[in-house]
Design an enzyme around this catalytic site. Sequence first.
Site, PDB file in Angstrom:
ATOM      1  N   LYS A 200       0.658  -0.988   0.235  1.00  0.00           N
ATOM      2  CA  LYS A 200       0.234   0.598  -0.187  1.00  0.00           C
ATOM      3  C   LYS A 200       0.882   1.249   0.024  1.00  0.00           C
ATOM      4  CE  LYS A 200      -1.896   3.400   3.367  1.00  0.00           C
ATOM      5  NZ  LYS A 200      -1.668   3.978   2.631  1.00  0.00           N
ATOM      6  N   GLU A 274      10.643   0.714   9.523  1.00  0.00           N
ATOM      7  CA  GLU A 274      11.432   2.104   9.656  1.00  0.00           C
ATOM      8  C   GLU A 274      10.463   3.313   9.976  1.00  0.00           C
ATOM      9  OE1 GLU A 274      14.589   1.406   9.214  1.00  0.00           O
ATOM     10  OE2 GLU A 274      14.930  -0.038   8.258  1.00  0.00           O
ATOM     11  N   CYS A 308      14.112  11.051   6.769  1.00  0.00           N
ATOM     12  CA  CYS A 308      14.347  10.509   8.158  1.00  0.00           C
ATOM     13  C   CYS A 308      15.582  10.663   8.560  1.00  0.00           C
ATOM     14  CB  CYS A 308      13.327   8.828   7.798  1.00  0.00           C
ATOM     15  SG  CYS A 308      14.286   7.816   6.582  1.00  0.00           S
ATOM     16  N   GLU A 406      10.405  15.772  15.501  1.00  0.00           N
ATOM     17  CA  GLU A 406      11.129  15.660  13.605  1.00  0.00           C
ATOM     18  C   GLU A 406      10.058  16.668  12.841  1.00  0.00           C
ATOM     19  OE1 GLU A 406       8.723  12.203  11.453  1.00  0.00           O
ATOM     20  OE2 GLU A 406      11.456  11.782  10.960  1.00  0.00           O
TER      21      GLU A 406
END
Length: 504
Positions: A200, A274, A308, A406
Site C-alpha cells: 500500500k 522503519e 528520515c 521531527e
Amino acid sequence: MTVQTNTPASTVRRADDAATPLVSEGELPSAGQFIDGQFRPSSSGQTLDLVDPSTEKALAQVPNGTVEDVDAAVAAAVAAQPQWGRLTPKERSLVLLQIADRVEENSDLLVRLESANTGKPLVVSRDDISSTVDTFRFFAGAARAITSQAAADYYENHLSVIIREPLGVVGVVTPWNYPLLMAAWKIAPILAAGNALVIKPSELTPLTTIKFAELVSDLLPAGVLNVVTGTGPVVGARLAEHPDLDMIALTGSVNSGRAVARGAAESLKRVHLELGGKAPVVVFEDADLAAAASGLRAAGYWNSGQECGAGCRVLVHESVAEAFVQHLVSEVESFVVGEAGAGEDVEIGPLVSKAHFDRVTGYLERAKEAGARPAVGGSALAGPGFFVAPTVLVDVTDDHEVAKEEIFGPVVTVETFTDEEEAVRRANSVPYGLSASVWTENAKRSHDIAGRLDAGTVWVNSHLILATEAPWGGFKGSGYGRDLSIYALDDYSRTKHVMHNHSR
Ligand code: NAD
C-alpha cells in the site's frame, strides 16, 4: 549567538506557463488496484484526489481501497507464493535483473511522475530512480549468495542443516517522501527471499508504485506483487491485522508504527518498522567547519528536509558555533527553490501537502515564540504551492520543541555544547535513534563518539551517504528491522534447522 538575522532566504522559481507539463495525461498509470496480475477498480468505486504540491492543481485520481480489496490481494498473494518461493535463487535473480532493466529503461518517465506527484526537484527524483534500479540489482545478486552456518555434526551422528526459507506473504506500507525508492527497498528483498507481497503506497503519492506494477506486470507471475491504494486507517490497518499475512513492514511515522504493531499483535505476525528520525550532527571544535557546513547543505535539506536521516539538529561546540553558523548560512542562502519544471538546477521543492506545510510552519512559528531565531529563512514562501524557505534556527535550546521532535522540512536547528560528555548525552536524549554524525579531525575521538551515539547509522565527517550493501534502520523509537544489505534478506526469511540422524 551574535549571527545577523537575515530573513527570508529565497523566492520560488516558477515553471514557464507555456512549458509542457511534467507528465501528460496518457503517461499517468492505470486507475485501478493491481490484484492477481490485473488492474481493477476498488470495490468501493470511490477515488482519492491527488494534488500537485507546487501548484495546488488537481493531478490525478486513484482508487480508495477497502478491506475487501486487501482481502482479494492477500488471497492472490497466498495462492501465488508457493510457486515463486520454489524457484531457484538464480531464477528469481534473473527476474529481479529484468525488473531493474525495465525501471532503468523507463527512468525518464518515472522521474517526471515522481516529481509531479511529490513536487521534488528532478535531481532528487533522478537519484531516487537510479537508487531503485541499484536496489533491484543488489538483491538480484544477494539472492544467490546467501550464507549460513556450515552444515556439520554438532551432535554425535546428527547432521545439522540450516535452511533459509521465505516467510510467505508480506504486507508493506510505504511513505510519501521517497515513494518508489521506499517501495523498492521492500519489494526487492521480499521477492529475492521468495515471498509474495501486497503493498500500500502513501495515499498522497501512489503514482510511481502503480506505474511500477504496470511496467513489470509481464515479468512476475500473477499474484506475486499486488498494489492496493487507499488510506492508512483502512488499507494499512487491514494489512497489519490480516490473519493470512506472515509479516507487516512499514516505513512511516512513529504513530503509524505503533498502530501497525498493535494491529499485528493479535495474529503475532512479524513486524518490521522503519520509522522517524531526528539525527544529531555533533560538530567539535577541531572539525573542518566549512566541510561540515557543506555536508549539511545536502544532508539537512535534500528532498526539502523530508528525509528520515536528515541532519536536522546541530550540536556545535560553543567556541566555534558562530563561525560554523556563518558557513552554514552562506551555504543555505545559495539554494535554488522552485517547481520541478522550472529547471534542472532547482534544489528545493515544496513540502508534499497542505497538512504537512501547516505542520512545518507551525513548528517555525512556535520556535520563534519560544526564543529561537532564524539566521536565514524562517517562514513560508509566497504561494501557490507548499513552499517553505530553507531555514537555519539559532538560539535553540534542548528544551525547545524543535530540538526534540521531527520537523521533516527544510529546517536545521543549532544548539551549542560545552564538553564532550554533554554533547553525547544531549545527542542521545531524544526518543529517536535512526542516524547521527560526528565531525572532528581527531580519529580517536571519532571512534569513541561513534560508538557512544545511540543510532543505527553513524557517519564520521559525513552525513546521509547510503550504500545499498550497508544496512539501514533504527534503534529506540525509530523502529526495528533493517532495509538494504544482506540483513534485509535475513529479515524477510526464516531459519529452519533440519537434523539428520545418520548413525548406522
Ligand atoms: P505516515 O506514518 O503518515 O504514513 C506512512 C504510511 O503509513 C502511509 O502509507 C500511511 O497511509 C500509512 N498509515 C498511516 N496510518 C496507518 C495505520 N493506522 N495503519 C497502517 N498504516 C497507516 O508517514 P509519512 O508522513 O508518509 O512519512 C513520513 C514519516 O516516515 C517520517 O516520520 C519519516 O521519518 C518516516 N520515514 C522513515 C524512513 C526510514 O527508513 N526509517 C524512511 C522514510 C520515511
